[in-house]
Scaffold this motif. Structure first.
Motif, PDB file in Angstrom:
ATOM      1  N   CYS A   1       0.809  -1.215   0.000  1.00 50.23           N
ATOM      2  CA  CYS A   1       0.000   0.000   0.000  1.00 50.23           C
ATOM      3  C   CYS A   1       0.842   1.264   0.000  1.00 50.23           C
ATOM      4  O   CYS A   1       1.865   1.338   0.692  1.00 50.23           O
ATOM      5  N   ALA A   2       0.373   2.268  -0.725  1.00 46.88           N
ATOM      6  CA  ALA A   2       1.040   3.561  -0.715  1.00 46.88           C
ATOM      7  C   ALA A   2       0.935   4.221   0.651  1.00 46.88           C
ATOM      8  O   ALA A   2       1.839   4.956   1.068  1.00 46.88           O
TER       9      ALA A   2
ATOM     10  N   THR B   1       3.379   0.917  -3.204  1.00 41.15           N
ATOM     11  CA  THR B   1       3.151   2.103  -4.030  1.00 41.15           C
ATOM     12  C   THR B   1       1.755   2.057  -4.636  1.00 41.15           C
ATOM     13  O   THR B   1       1.067   1.023  -4.599  1.00 41.15           O
ATOM     14  N   LEU B   2       1.352   3.171  -5.230  1.00 44.37           N
ATOM     15  CA  LEU B   2       0.083   3.186  -5.960  1.00 44.37           C
ATOM     16  C   LEU B   2       0.131   2.226  -7.141  1.00 44.37           C
ATOM     17  O   LEU B   2      -0.887   1.632  -7.511  1.00 44.37           O
TER      18      LEU B   2
ATOM     19  N   THR C   1      -5.080   7.042  -9.575  1.00 44.28           N
ATOM     20  CA  THR C   1      -5.269   6.231  -8.374  1.00 44.28           C
ATOM     21  C   THR C   1      -5.773   4.842  -8.762  1.00 44.28           C
ATOM     22  O   THR C   1      -6.322   4.635  -9.855  1.00 44.28           O
TER      23      THR C   1
END
Length: 532
Positions: free
Chosen positions: A77-78, A98-99, A131
């Motif tokens: 997860c970012a 990261t995204l 996103t």
């Protein structure tokens, strides 16, 4: 353009300690300041994809659009969550990522579980979307139904924690009255569809048909400040107060209501109606929730008492769905043992990858002949039933119709076309967002489940907000009774324009009701097996 949106909050099952459940999608209603509206909505429960103890990013670092197994990037997860998951009592499984990792998880999960994974456009590039939510929103089938509507109208996400809080609370704050937009473009027509017994609205004497003129001083009919209107009709906390100016018949009054935790009464107005051709039973059924089972059993026993009934009018015009096992038991109680014993109520069809590794037997829901407690269910033994329906008749309610027809029980529909939700999904949490994508289709004993445009009524009748539900003079019930006596839809029914309402053809195009919680708009299957 501002909008009023009835949003859904759903609860994923994220650990092995939780029983998995299936959820059928529903649509939320949208009011726009400039008119129009329609929305996409959710489901509840879930067949969870369990997160592994550790995750390893793909070797290429996730810089291209190669589809990878979702498990290899799950929980990367970012913005990882920290602390303890209040549902499981254990730490969140999130790791630093990261995204791009999140987007790769979304793409892999869609490829694994989405019912129409082969229809997702292959030209979509993750880098074109800021996103994972934006990327997810386009990862769906672009196909249309026969009427030109999107085949997939039920693709969406929600914040996992907000969904958990709503699900565990069981109810959302409210006044105990259902808001119904008869017309959602200016000049708007916002009515009260019904109230819950003992609720703040009922205590204030508010009844079906009352027209909302103002909310907290803002004009509902022509106003553009939809933020204030939305805040008033969808309270978020217990005790929150808002003021409504109502038109009731020829009089107007202003009422201030405080939101409360509403205890719903899903079965109401159980009665028998004497006609020239026999006694007809009537009951209003608004929610496939746990408490409805005992109320439905009591209703059937009441209708069987005395001289009994020859026919039943089941009013599900506002029933958005709920527990599929409740729907199965209702269908059983309406029909006879000869029609349903050993028969399939509904079968769930997944993609050709069988993503949850279910056996054929695990995909079949039977007509349940006993209650949850094991008691034999009472039966009306009818070979036909009339159901009052409309665009708010969704999910599990449509399963009652489809599944009875699957065993040759005649189901007559009076009102408007149903919402059209034969598809379902199991939401999955990743990095604090719950994703909902269609993963199965429900079919009846004849393998039919293609009603994405809803079930069309055999007799089209506008919703009559000027009469009480269950009153034989109410337009839809009156038409159902007339059809029993004469065998045909009354000539005036499909063209009747009720006082203050749009024509029935226009009124049936979209849902009336607003702000129903997802627990009233879903379709749940108890004790479904977890994925393999």
């Amino acid at each position: 353009m501002n909008s009023l949106e009835a949003n859904a909050r759903e609860k994923p099952r994220a650990t092995a300690r939780a029983q998995a459940a299936f959820a059928l999608a529903f649509a939320a209603f949208v009011l726009a300041a400039c008119g129009g509206g329609g929305g996409g909505g959710g489901g509840g429960g879930g067949l969870p994809i369990f997160l592994p103890p550790t995750t390893t990013p793909p070797a290429n670092g996730g810089n291209d659009d190669t589809i990878v197994a979702s498990s290899t990037v799950a929980g990367l997860c970012a913005a990882p969550r920290t602390g303890t998951n209040p549902e499981t009592g254990t730490a969140y499984p999130d790791k630093v990522g990261t995204l791009t990792d999140e987007k790769r998880w979304v793409r892999g999960w869609i490829d694994e579980t989405y019912l129409w994974y082969g229809e997702v456009p292959t030209t979509l590039k993750a880098a074109d979307y800021a996103t994972p939510v934006a990327y997810f929103s386009v990862l769906k089938s672009p196909a249309l139904t026969a009427s030109g509507r999107a085949k997939d109208r039920f693709h969406y996400v929600y914040d996992t924690e907000r969904y958990r809080q709503l699900s565990e609370a069981g109810v959302a704050p409210g006044y105990g009255m259902e808001f119904a937009f008869v017309r959602n473009s200016r000049p708007r027509d916002l009515r009260i569809a019904f109230t819950e017994p003992g609720s703040p609205a009922a205590s204030a004497g508010i009844a079906r048909g009352a027209k909302v003129l103002e909310v907290d001083g803002v004009d509902v009919i022509e106003g553009t400040n939809t933020t204030v209107i939305n805040r008033g009709i969808s309270p978020t906390t217990i005790g929150e107060s808002h003021t409504f100016k109502l038109q009731e018949g020829s009089t107007t009054r202003t009422v201030t209501l405080s939101a409360a935790s509403i205890t719903r009464t899903p079965v109401q107005n159980v009665k028998t109606i004497d006609t020239g051709s026999g006694r007809v039973g009537y009951l209003l059924f608004n929610d496939h929730i746990t408490t409805s089972e005992a109320q439905l059993i009591d209703a059937v026993n009441q209708l069987k008492a005395g001289s009994g009934i020859q026919d039943l009018v089941l009013d599900m015009r506002y029933n958005g769905g709920g527990q599929l096992n409740i729907a199965s038991r209702l269908a059983t109680m309406v029909s006879s043992p000869a029609a349903t014993s050993g028969k399939t109520f509904e079968r769930l069809v997944f993609n050709d990858k069988n993503p949850f590794h279910l056996t054929p037997a695990q995909t079949v829901i039977p007509f349940h002949a006993r209650s949850r407690s094991g008691a034999e269910l009472p039966r009306l033994g009818l070979s036909q039933v009339t159901v009052l329906v409309g665009p708010d008749t969704c999910s599990a309610s449509e399963s009652v119709i489809n599944s009875l027809r699957g065993v040759d029980v005649q189901v007559n529909l009076v009102g408007g076309a149903t919402c059209g939700k034969p598809y379902g999904f199991s939401p999955q949490d990743n990095c604090g967002t719950s994703y909902f994508a269609i993963q199965f289709q429900g079919v009846n004993a004849k393998n039919f489940g293609d009603y994405g445009d809803g079930f069309a009524p055999s007799c089209t009748v506008a919703d009559d907000f000027d009469q009480a539900l269950g009153d034989p003079a109410e337009a839809r019930l009156a038409a159902a009774l007339a059809m029993r006596n004469g065998g045909v839809c009354p000539a005036s029914a499909s063209t009747k324009t009720l006082p203050g309402l749009e024509k029935s053809e226009a009124a049936a195009e979209q849902p009336y009701l607003l702000q129903r919680t997802p627990l009233r708009e879903i379709r749940l299957l108890d004790a479904a097996p977890a994925p393999g």
